[in-house]
Design a protein around this motif. Sequence first.
Motif, short mmCIF file in Angstrom:
data_model
loop_
_atom_site.label_atom_id
_atom_site.label_comp_id
_atom_site.label_asym_id
_atom_site.label_seq_id
_atom_site.Cartn_x
_atom_site.Cartn_y
_atom_site.Cartn_z
N LYS A 64 0.81 -1.22 0.00
CA LYS A 64 0.00 0.00 0.00
C LYS A 64 0.85 1.27 0.00
N CYS A 65 1.93 1.25 -0.78
CA CYS A 65 2.71 2.47 -1.03
C CYS A 65 2.13 3.04 -2.33
N LEU A 66 1.02 3.75 -2.20
CA LEU A 66 0.19 4.08 -3.35
C LEU A 66 0.87 5.03 -4.34
N TYR A 84 -0.54 -3.74 -3.77
CA TYR A 84 -1.32 -2.49 -3.74
C TYR A 84 -0.43 -1.25 -3.92
N CYS A 85 0.59 -1.39 -4.75
CA CYS A 85 1.40 -0.22 -5.13
C CYS A 85 0.87 0.21 -6.50
N LYS A 141 -1.72 -2.34 -10.38
CA LYS A 141 -2.52 -2.30 -11.61
C LYS A 141 -1.85 -1.60 -12.78
N CYS A 142 -0.79 -0.79 -12.53
CA CYS A 142 -0.12 -0.12 -13.64
C CYS A 142 0.99 -0.97 -14.26
N LEU A 143 1.33 -2.08 -13.64
CA LEU A 143 2.35 -2.96 -14.20
C LEU A 143 1.79 -3.67 -15.42
N SER A 144 2.57 -3.69 -16.49
CA SER A 144 2.11 -4.35 -17.71
C SER A 144 2.95 -5.57 -18.05
N SER A 145 4.00 -5.84 -17.27
CA SER A 145 4.83 -7.02 -17.57
C SER A 145 5.53 -7.50 -16.31
#
Length: 328
Positions: free
Chosen positions: A90-92, A114-115, A140-144
């Motif tokens: 959770k380091c947003l 939850y980053c 959720k922003c990781l694509s690979s």
Amino acid sequence: LPSKLGNLTSLTILNINGCFNLVSLPNKLSNITSLTILNISGYSSLISLSNELSNLISITILNKNEYLSLTSLLNDLDNLTSLNTLNINKCLSLILLPNKLGNLKSLTTFHISYCKSLISLLYELNNLTSLTTFHINCCKCLSSLPNKLGNFISLTTLKIWRYSSLTSLPNDLNNLTSFTTFDINGYKSLTSLPNEFSNLTSSTTFDINGCKSLISLPNNLDKFTSLTTFDINGCKSLISLPNELNNLKSLTTLNISGYLSLTSLPNELRNLTSLTTLNISRCSSLISLPNELGNLISLSFFNIRGCSSLTSSPKEMINQIFKRYLSK
């Protein structure tokens, strides 16, 4: 926090939790050279960590939770040469991991969850050859995934949860010869699994959950000769189970749930002579069960529910199971 905290030179465990207005940590924390466990969580105002923390060379466990404003980690994290467990949760606002993270040669467990601003995982992570557990959840922003994930030669457990933008897994996973647990959850865009998975002959647990676009399973699953638990849930595009499942002689638990297009089970499942638990639920297109399931001589728990298209119960199967229990 008081700077004199750094005078507690014999301290081994430090928990700092829920200090929402704290904007900095005392530099003298680096004097606590005996510290082995550092838990720091619940900081909505803290935006960075003091680089002096990298002098805590005896640290073995570092937990960083709910750092809502933290945008980066220590640049000299690689000085923590004894670190074996790193949890980042959770380091947003965290965008990148430090390049030197790959130098943590003693690291065995790495959890990151939850980053939501994290945009990539490091190529340097491949250097973590002692890593046994790698868990990524809801970034959720990781694509690979990291390139050459197959370099994690000591890895036994890989959990990838809610990685909604990924469409494939790296083929070099077949290099993970120590692998025992594979768990993917919420991989919504994943359409297939690499056939090279068949080389993971040490795997005991295979768990696939919520992979809504997955249309097939590898045909060579029968090479998972050590597999004891196979759990597939919420993969609504799958229409069949591979016949090769019948060769999983060590399988004790089979869970099939949310398999919306599945109309039948392969007769070959009767060969799963070690199976003790069979769960079938929410398979709304399933019409019938093969009577051959009555040959599952080790079966002790059978649960079927939510299969609204099932037109009849497998009487022969039930009779065979009932007779076995009467004879005990």
